[in-house]
Design a protein around this motif. Structure first.
Motif, PDB file in Angstrom:
ATOM      1  N   UNK A   1       0.669  -1.299  -0.134  1.00 45.39           N
ATOM      2  CA  UNK A   1       0.243  -0.017  -0.076  1.00 45.39           C
ATOM      3  C   UNK A   1       0.698   1.214  -0.080  1.00 45.39           C
ATOM      4  N   UNK A   2       2.266   1.254  -0.012  1.00 42.38           N
ATOM      5  CA  UNK A   2       3.098   2.164   0.210  1.00 42.38           C
ATOM      6  C   UNK A   2       3.029   2.959  -1.318  1.00 42.38           C
ATOM      7  N   UNK A   3       3.020   4.266  -1.354  1.00 42.39           N
ATOM      8  CA  UNK A   3       2.720   4.770  -2.707  1.00 42.39           C
ATOM      9  C   UNK A   3       3.987   5.546  -2.885  1.00 42.39           C
ATOM     10  N   UNK A   4       5.278   5.072  -2.648  1.00 42.93           N
ATOM     11  CA  UNK A   4       6.580   5.808  -2.897  1.00 42.93           C
ATOM     12  C   UNK A   4       7.074   6.274  -1.543  1.00 42.93           C
ATOM     13  N   UNK A   5       8.317   6.632  -1.494  1.00 42.59           N
ATOM     14  CA  UNK A   5       8.938   7.284  -0.450  1.00 42.59           C
ATOM     15  C   UNK A   5       9.098   6.206   0.898  1.00 42.59           C
ATOM     16  N   UNK A   6       9.480   6.858   1.684  1.00 41.61           N
ATOM     17  CA  UNK A   6       9.713   6.173   3.326  1.00 41.61           C
ATOM     18  C   UNK A   6       8.568   6.673   3.946  1.00 41.61           C
ATOM     19  N   UNK A   7       7.520   5.930   3.803  1.00 38.91           N
ATOM     20  CA  UNK A   7       6.175   6.193   4.472  1.00 38.91           C
ATOM     21  C   UNK A   7       5.927   5.343   5.690  1.00 38.91           C
ATOM     22  N   UNK A   8       5.155   6.043   6.676  1.00 34.63           N
ATOM     23  CA  UNK A   8       4.942   5.357   8.012  1.00 34.63           C
ATOM     24  C   UNK A   8       3.528   5.353   8.297  1.00 34.63           C
ATOM     25  N   UNK A   9       3.159   4.489   8.989  1.00 37.35           N
ATOM     26  CA  UNK A   9       1.760   4.380   9.221  1.00 37.35           C
ATOM     27  C   UNK A   9       1.285   4.257  10.876  1.00 37.35           C
ATOM     28  N   UNK A  10       0.239   4.261  11.238  1.00 41.70           N
ATOM     29  CA  UNK A  10      -0.077   4.157  12.638  1.00 41.70           C
ATOM     30  C   UNK A  10      -1.087   2.767  12.632  1.00 41.70           C
ATOM     31  N   UNK A  11      -0.650   1.791  13.393  1.00 44.83           N
ATOM     32  CA  UNK A  11      -1.591   0.632  13.276  1.00 44.83           C
ATOM     33  C   UNK A  11      -2.149   0.438  14.725  1.00 44.83           C
ATOM     34  N   UNK A  12      -3.445   0.254  14.773  1.00 48.32           N
ATOM     35  CA  UNK A  12      -4.206   0.102  15.811  1.00 48.32           C
ATOM     36  C   UNK A  12      -5.693  -0.667  15.515  1.00 48.32           C
ATOM     37  N   UNK A  13      -6.416  -1.103  16.671  1.00 50.66           N
ATOM     38  CA  UNK A  13      -7.490  -1.841  16.286  1.00 50.66           C
ATOM     39  C   UNK A  13      -8.628  -0.960  15.682  1.00 50.66           C
ATOM     40  N   UNK A  14      -9.374  -1.452  14.907  1.00 50.93           N
ATOM     41  CA  UNK A  14     -10.292  -0.733  14.245  1.00 50.93           C
ATOM     42  C   UNK A  14     -11.287  -0.029  15.230  1.00 50.93           C
ATOM     43  N   UNK A  15     -11.446  -0.504  16.281  1.00 55.44           N
ATOM     44  CA  UNK A  15     -12.679  -0.088  17.124  1.00 55.44           C
ATOM     45  C   UNK A  15     -12.303   1.235  17.597  1.00 55.44           C
ATOM     46  N   UNK A  16     -10.938   1.701  17.461  1.00 54.95           N
ATOM     47  CA  UNK A  16     -10.616   2.885  17.729  1.00 54.95           C
ATOM     48  C   UNK A  16     -10.511   3.909  16.735  1.00 54.95           C
ATOM     49  N   UNK A  17     -10.967   3.739  15.366  1.00 57.88           N
ATOM     50  CA  UNK A  17     -10.786   4.684  14.656  1.00 57.88           C
ATOM     51  C   UNK A  17     -11.552   6.144  14.617  1.00 57.88           C
ATOM     52  N   UNK A  18     -12.733   6.105  15.549  1.00 61.32           N
ATOM     53  CA  UNK A  18     -13.414   7.366  15.558  1.00 61.32           C
ATOM     54  C   UNK A  18     -12.698   8.045  16.418  1.00 61.32           C
ATOM     55  N   UNK A  19     -11.806   7.355  17.620  1.00 59.24           N
ATOM     56  CA  UNK A  19     -11.007   8.529  18.456  1.00 59.24           C
ATOM     57  C   UNK A  19      -9.748   8.852  17.516  1.00 59.24           C
ATOM     58  N   UNK A  20      -9.094   7.986  16.556  1.00 58.86           N
ATOM     59  CA  UNK A  20      -7.984   8.614  15.952  1.00 58.86           C
ATOM     60  C   UNK A  20      -8.355   9.788  14.960  1.00 58.86           C
TER      61      UNK A  20
END
Length: 78
Positions: A29-48
Motif C-alpha cells: 500500500x506504499x505509494x512511494x517514499x519512506x512512508x510510515x503508518x499507525x497501526x491500531x485496532x479498528x474499534x478505535x478509528x473514531x478516536x483517531x
C-alpha cells in the motif's frame, strides 16, 4: 510522515489510553517514499479521526488489514 504517525500515537495514548504503534507502511500500500503508518485496532478509528481533526493532522488513507491463507491483504476503508 513519521512525525504525524508518532504524534497521533502519543495523542491516542495520552488522551484516550489507546495503544497503537508506528510502522513502516507495508509495500503493498506504499505509494512511494519512506512512508510510515499507525497501526491500531479498528474499534478505535473514531478516536483517531477525532484527535487528528482536533489537532489539524491529516490522515491520507485508512486501511483494514486481513490475513487470508497466511497472506496479508489490505483494503482501503477511507
Amino acid at each position: 510522515s513519521v512525525t504525524t504517525a508518532a504524534r497521533l500515537e502519543k495523542l491516542l495514548r495520552k488522551n484516550k489510553g489507546i495503544s497503537s504503534r508506528v510502522i513502516h507502511t507495508p509495500a503493498k500500500i506504499n505509494e512511494g517514499g519512506c512512508s510510515h503508518s499507525l497501526m491500531l485496532e479498528s474499534v478505535y478509528l473514531s478516536h483517531l479521526k477525532e484527535l487528528a481533526n482536533k489537532y489539524g493532522l491529516t490522515i491520507r488513507k485508512i486501511y483494514m488489514e486481513e490475513i487470508h491463507d497466511g497472506e496479508r491483504m489490505y483494503h482501503a476503508i477511507s
